[in-house]
Design a protein around this motif. Structure first.
Motif, PDB file in Angstrom:
ATOM      1  N   THR A  79       0.840  -1.191   0.000  1.00  0.00           N
ATOM      2  CA  THR A  79       0.000   0.000   0.000  1.00  0.00           C
ATOM      3  C   THR A  79       0.877   1.243   0.000  1.00  0.00           C
ATOM      4  N   PRO A  83      -1.380   8.040  -4.648  1.00  0.00           N
ATOM      5  CA  PRO A  83      -1.902   7.275  -5.792  1.00  0.00           C
ATOM      6  C   PRO A  83      -0.857   7.096  -6.891  1.00  0.00           C
ATOM      7  N   GLU A  84      -0.035   8.106  -7.091  1.00  0.00           N
ATOM      8  CA  GLU A  84       0.977   8.047  -8.145  1.00  0.00           C
ATOM      9  C   GLU A  84       2.045   7.010  -7.824  1.00  0.00           C
ATOM     10  N   ALA A  86       1.580   4.443  -5.807  1.00  0.00           N
ATOM     11  CA  ALA A  86       0.906   3.149  -5.867  1.00  0.00           C
ATOM     12  C   ALA A  86       0.887   2.620  -7.306  1.00  0.00           C
ATOM     13  N   CYS A  87       0.690   3.509  -8.268  1.00  0.00           N
ATOM     14  CA  CYS A  87       0.715   3.102  -9.679  1.00  0.00           C
ATOM     15  C   CYS A  87       2.110   2.626 -10.083  1.00  0.00           C
ATOM     16  N   GLN A  88       3.134   3.339  -9.630  1.00  0.00           N
ATOM     17  CA  GLN A  88       4.510   2.933  -9.942  1.00  0.00           C
ATOM     18  C   GLN A  88       4.818   1.562  -9.353  1.00  0.00           C
ATOM     19  N   ALA A  90       2.654  -0.773  -8.635  1.00  0.00           N
ATOM     20  CA  ALA A  90       1.868  -1.775  -9.343  1.00  0.00           C
ATOM     21  C   ALA A  90       2.549  -2.198 -10.640  1.00  0.00           C
ATOM     22  N   LEU A  91       3.192  -1.260 -11.312  1.00  0.00           N
ATOM     23  CA  LEU A  91       3.925  -1.591 -12.534  1.00  0.00           C
ATOM     24  C   LEU A  91       5.080  -2.543 -12.239  1.00  0.00           C
ATOM     25  N   SER A  96      -2.182  -5.167  -8.314  1.00  0.00           N
ATOM     26  CA  SER A  96      -2.754  -3.926  -7.808  1.00  0.00           C
ATOM     27  C   SER A  96      -2.122  -3.547  -6.473  1.00  0.00           C
ATOM     28  N   GLU A  98      -2.940  -0.975  -3.229  1.00  0.00           N
ATOM     29  CA  GLU A  98      -3.985  -0.157  -2.620  1.00  0.00           C
ATOM     30  C   GLU A  98      -3.439   1.212  -2.214  1.00  0.00           C
ATOM     31  N   VAL A  99      -4.246   2.244  -2.446  1.00  0.00           N
ATOM     32  CA  VAL A  99      -3.936   3.572  -1.922  1.00  0.00           C
ATOM     33  C   VAL A  99      -4.508   3.634  -0.509  1.00  0.00           C
TER      34      VAL A  99
END
Length: 210
Positions: A79, A83-84, A86-88, A90-91, A96, A98-99
């Motif tokens: 987590t 949000p940004e 979290a996206c990095q 996830a990549l 996924s 979580e934020v």
């Protein structure tokens, strides 16, 4: 105000908007920088977990530590409050992320371990005891909690505008409430960070009462 064990904690925000804005703007650079995972700390944490145990990572950043824990066979929930970032993450992880803001942690007796490397150091001082109380509640009985902090004597901001609580060992021990843990170890070393400044770090390994 809520009660946790024999201590009362003021309920207040664990986030600093300016710090979150920094990580949002710099997410790609921050997550993609060369960063050596501290396997000695991570291995000590992992050794205290049951095989395949459940781990919550707070403030996972680019996801490197979650990646290392997943490779060791643990069931990891990564987590981050940004949000940004979290996206990095996830990549990197191919899953996924979580934020999650620290103050929104609501689980009870859910995780064998909680890993919070270089993230709770951004929690405003007045909010830190309550956040630590939430972490303790989320751990299973006997669970292990690792966190690291930049040491100091008073809160402040770095040259990027990021907020730090900059605790001393004694102040940090008081924030944890060492009588509320089966074991609470704090040790220090020298290192660095994103700002490339020499830094004195405090590393905390705490075990919830069985």
């Amino acid at each position: 105000m809520r009660k946790a064990g024999s201590h009362f904690f003021v309920s207040c925000s664990g986030k600093d908007t300016t710090t979150l804005d920094f990580y949002g703007a710099e997410a790609g650079t921050y997550a993609g920088r060369a960063r050596k995972v501290r396997y000695d700390r991570l291995d000590a944490f992992a050794a205290a977990l049951p095989a395949g145990g459940s781990v919550l990572e707070l403030g996972c950043g680019g996801g490197q530590d979650s990646e290392a824990l997943l490779a060791r066979g643990f069931a990891v929930t990564p987590t981050d409050g940004s949000p940004e970032l979290a996206c990095q993450a996830a990549l990197r992880l191919g899953r996924s992320v979580e934020v999650l803001l620290f103050e929104d942690l609501v689980e009870t007796d859910a995780f064998d371990g909680i890993w919070a490397n270089a993230c709770l150091l951004h929690v405003p001082r007045e909010a830190l005891p309550a956040i630590i109380g939430k972490v303790q509640a989320a751990l299973k009985p006997g669970g292990v909690f690792y966190a690291s902090f930049k040491a100091g004597t008073s809160e402040g901001r770095d040259r990027f505008g990021r907020y730090y609580n900059y605790p001393s060992p004694d102040w940090l021990r008081g924030a944890y409430g060492d009588d509320r843990w089966r074991e609470l170890d704090i040790d220090e070393d020298l290192g660095g960070g994103y700002d490339a400044e020499p830094t004195r770090w405090l590393h905390v390994l705490a075990f919830k009462m069985p």
